[in-house]
Design a protein around this motif. Structure first.
Motif: not given
Length: 240
Positions: A6-14
């Motif tokens: 899940l966290v890796l899916n947010y990479k661009e947002e982070v």
């Protein structure tokens, strides 16, 4: 899907969120109405709180001194705290890349606040988002407490915990500095040194822009009469 996926899916947002935050110059300035530490820290604080709200959390701003972002339910007595801050020390000189551009070079982001403490605080928010999106139920409330004056006086926490008497977390950590854990940090000491000299002996030492950061340069001016003794001592130091 596990939390890591899940966290890796947010990479661009982070990355985008950190860049937005770093681009807000949040060095302490003269206070303005409703902005006790100046415009920059207030804007950076509001950006962090807006991000928390966008991610689905409850947020509250306390007079632009500090704010908090809540997730989960439970009593304040058992609350878990995450302490971050959005203010930064002055940028100084000698940067290879502009300090408030958040430029990415060779897979690394450069900018004031990337590591201390905008990046880690935003990472903590997205970690909470992963927990929320996973459906995992927490037995206790998690509160991300965000200050706007950590670097130069701790006025943010004096206001939040002192004047407002907000509840202290039962357990807390600070996502500040290098991953995964920094378990000790150097102390800080403010002091004035003085020495009486012959009136004919005039010299000066200047360096640094803040008490809590390593100076980017130091310039010392001494009279020519001290040249030989200074260089002699430098030779002794270099040999040692």
């Amino acid at each position: 899907m596990n939390l890591q996926e899940l966290v890796l899916n947010y990479k661009e947002e982070v990355v985008k969120s950190i860049q937005e935050s770093v681009r807000i110059k949040s060095v302490q300035e003269e206070p303005l109405e409703g902005m006790p530490f100046g415009e920059g820290p207030a804007k950076a604080l509001q950006h962090m709180l807006n991000l928390g709200k966008e991610l689905g959390f409850e947020v509250e701003n306390f007079d632009n001194y500090a704010g908090h972002i809540d997730f989960g339910t439970g009593s304040d007595e058992e609350m878990i705290g995450v302490l971050g801050h959005v203010d930064v020390v002055p940028e100084g000189k000698g940067w290879d890349h502009p300090p408030y551009e958040a430029k990415i070079v060779d897979g690394k982001m450069y900018g004031r606040g990337v590591l201390d403490d905008k990046g880690p605080t935003i990472a903590a928010l997205y970690a909470l988002k992963a927990i929320k999106d996973s459906g995992l139920k927490l037995n206790r409330k998690v509160r991300v407490i965000v200050g706007a004056n950590e670097e130069t006086g701790w006025g943010c926490m004096n206001h939040y915990f002192g004047k407002l008497n907000m509840p202290q977390p039962a357990m807390a950590f600070t996502p500040d500095s290098s991953f995964p854990v920094t378990y000790a940090e150097k102390g800080i000491l403010h002091l004035m040194l003085s020495q009486e000299y012959n009136e004919e002996l005039n010299f000066s030492i200047k360096g640094g822009v803040a008490f809590n950061s390593v100076p980017d340069s130091v310039v010392a001016e001494f009279p020519v009469s001290m040249r030989d003794s200074i260089f002699a001592n430098l030779d002794i130091y270099n040999e040692g």
